[in-house]
Enzyme design. Structure first.
Site, PDB file in Angstrom:
ATOM      1  N   SER A 184       0.646  -1.107  -0.314  1.00 29.07           N
ATOM      2  CA  SER A 184       0.114  -0.132   0.061  1.00 29.07           C
ATOM      3  C   SER A 184       1.414   1.475   0.179  1.00 29.07           C
ATOM      4  O   SER A 184       2.041   0.896   0.361  1.00 29.07           O
ATOM      5  CB  SER A 184      -0.913   0.013   1.232  1.00 29.07           C
ATOM      6  OG  SER A 184      -0.029   0.227   2.229  1.00 29.07           O
ATOM      7  N   LYS A 185       0.609   2.524  -0.416  1.00 23.74           N
ATOM      8  CA  LYS A 185       0.846   3.475  -0.469  1.00 23.74           C
ATOM      9  C   LYS A 185       1.783   4.206   1.351  1.00 23.74           C
ATOM     10  O   LYS A 185       2.332   4.236   1.167  1.00 23.74           O
ATOM     11  CB  LYS A 185       0.414   4.514  -1.187  1.00 23.74           C
ATOM     12  CG  LYS A 185       1.266   5.761  -1.038  1.00 23.74           C
ATOM     13  CD  LYS A 185      -0.037   7.370  -1.792  1.00 23.74           C
ATOM     14  CE  LYS A 185       0.816   8.049  -1.591  1.00 23.74           C
ATOM     15  NZ  LYS A 185      -0.247   9.248  -1.822  1.00 23.74           N
TER      16      LYS A 185
END
Ligand code: GLU
Length: 497
Positions: free
Chosen positions: A247-248
């Site tokens: 995930s970012k």
């Protein structure tokens, strides 16, 4: 004509993430393989989280990858009225019903269930309200949501055959009459998605395994509407080496497609890497030179059921991303015809104001030879302007290690200057003559050739590694080499003052 139609349906709530890009790629490969069509639908109905900027990033990212949809892009919000009308029709036909339970009422029931350590499920209280009464209450402005009236008659479960995960069956006692339209009248994802996939005549839904929890509910909606259920293929997730979802928030920019564009990955090589993140042809093949090669090999059945690992180690200075991505990109960079690499390197240099229009015409051969010479050690286009800057500009950086070699011995000051003088006088400046002259000078000065060779390489390229020195000299040409040797001699002196 094939009836195969697939879609990529991202929610525009951030950048194009490698997980999404992989979904798009698999859909695209499948469509191309089967002569089908790819629809690009931007699912922007969550107005609070969707942004135009994100839609743009998704479309541009796919375009960079070479994934061009046959239909769209279109925004799901364009069909909001159709979704609402369909939901109303479902209420009127009885396959769905309005639920007037208040938030407080539902919260109390939820709490009660939690107290009993039960999973909360809606108890179907409003299912028995007659349509007449329901219509009246709605007309009077009483707030409501719409729920699917899950058909439980003679049925104990809902099932589908996933092309990757096989037969999946969920007991209906585990599914309540779930909400399909919010109090504000906006249909929820499960309903809008089904309506759109039906209108788009989608035959195969290829998406991430995080969609699996929604699929049984969507199948129930298809059945309620009397529509044919498409085939599903869910792809296992991509995790990091510690088995966390990528995930970012956790991994930052490295999970964005933009990161790969910015660092000079070749679009097709990047697709090649993504394709192997959860799929293999069943052999050891890792490099698919062209899209056609991969399209030919691709098949849904070989999508992996187990999660794939994106081998990125945050904070590892040696690798900006998964080493495999770099290796695959490097392999493409080296093996593709240099003419095919040309436009990529050209664009890369242009974007950095390093392009010389002569390389398009009169010096094109020089340019191609140079690219061919230096690409041997490179992995990404960025290497052409970092390690390879000296081939394209006089304003090239000198690494610390190279500087050490330039300053290793004071005798190099004289060595560089004398070599420059000799090179200026050479009748012909080429691979052989530059070597002869350098060795002759070392004899005359009674120094080891290695010392001068390393020093010269460091001074004229700013690097301690690279192709053979005399190839480098021939490529750079006499004028540059002489100028750089003189500049190098000043660096030697610099430290000795
Ligand atoms: N908009 C949904 C998402 O991005 C689509 C999922 C699907 O492919 O159905 O998660």
């Amino acid at each position: 004509m094939s009836d195969i139609r697939v879609r990529f349906a991202p929610s525009p709530t951030g950048f194009l993430h490698i997980g999404g890009a992989r979904t798009a790629l698999y859909n695209w490969l499948f469509a191309r393989k089967n002569g089908g069509k790819l629809v690009l639908r931007i699912e922007d109905t969550d107005t609070e989280r969707s942004t135009d900027e994100s839609s743009k990033a998704i479309i541009e990212g796919l375009d960079w990858m070479g994934i061009h949809p046959d239909v769209g892009p279109y925004n799901q919000s364009e069909y909001l009225e159709e979704h609402k009308a369909r939901a109303e029709q479902m209420v009127q036909s009885g396959v769905a019903y309005r639920c007037f339970c208040t938030k407080e009422e539902l919260a109390a029931k939820r709490e009660e269930a939690q107290g009993r350590k039960d999973t909360y499920m809606y108890d179907g209280k409003c299912a028995s309200i007659s349509l007449d009464e329901s219509n009246k209450r709605a007309q009077n402005g009483e707030p409501f949501v719409v729920r699917l009236r899950v058909n439980r008659e003679g049925k104990e479960s809902v099932s589908f055959d996933d092309l990757v995960f096989g037969h999946i069956e969920v007991a209906l006692v585990d599914i309540d009459d779930f909400v399909i339209v919010r109090t504000n009248g906006v249909p929820l994802y499960n309903l809008a998605n089904v309506i759109d996939d039906h209108r788009d005549r989608i035959s195969h839904i290829i998406r991430g395994a995080d969609g699996l929890t929604n699929t049984p509910k969507q199948v129930l909606i298809y059945e309620a509407l009397g529509w044919e259920v498409p085939l599903f293929a869910h792809m296992a997730l991509t995790l990091d080496p510690s088995k966390a979802k990528i995930s970012k928030r956790r991994h930052g920019e490295v999970v964005a497609v933009e990161f790969y564009r910015k660092h000079g990955f070749l679009p097709w090589a990047f697709c090649n890497f993504l394709a192997l993140l959860g799929w293999s042809a069943g052999d050891d093949r890792e490099i698919y030179e062209t899209p056609e090669d991969l399209i030919e090999a691709f098949c849904i059945e070989r999508i992996s059921k187990s999660n794939s690992i994106f081998n990125y180690r945050k904070g590892d200075p040696k690798f900006i991303t998964d080493p495999k991505a770099l290796v695959i990109n490097g392999a493409h960079l080296r093996s593709m015809p240099v003419e095919s690499l040309f436009p990529h390197v050209k664009k890369w240099l242009e974007e950095r104001d390093l392009w010389n229009p002569r390389w398009d015409h009169e010096e094109k051969e020089w340019f191609l030879n140079t690219v061919d010479l230096i690409r041997e050690r490179y992995h990404i286009l960025e290497d052409f302007t970092e390690q390879g800057a000296a081939y394209f500009t006089d304003d090239y950086p000198i690494t610390q290690k190279a500087m050490k070699r330039i300053q290793k011995d004071p005798v190099l000051e004289k060595g560089f200057n004398l070599l420059a003088e000799r090179y200026e006088k050479l009748e012909e400046f080429n691979l052989e003559t530059t070597e002869q002259e350098l060795r002759a000078l070392c004899d005359d000065m009674d120094i080891k050739p290695g010392l001068l060779i390393n020093g010269v390489r460091s001074a004229v390229t700013g690097q301690i590694k690279g192709p053979g020195l005399f190839q480098i000299l021939e490529t750079l040409g006499r004028t540059s080499v002489v100028r750089r040797l003189r500049a190098g001699s000043k660096l030697v002196g610099g430290e000795n003052e």
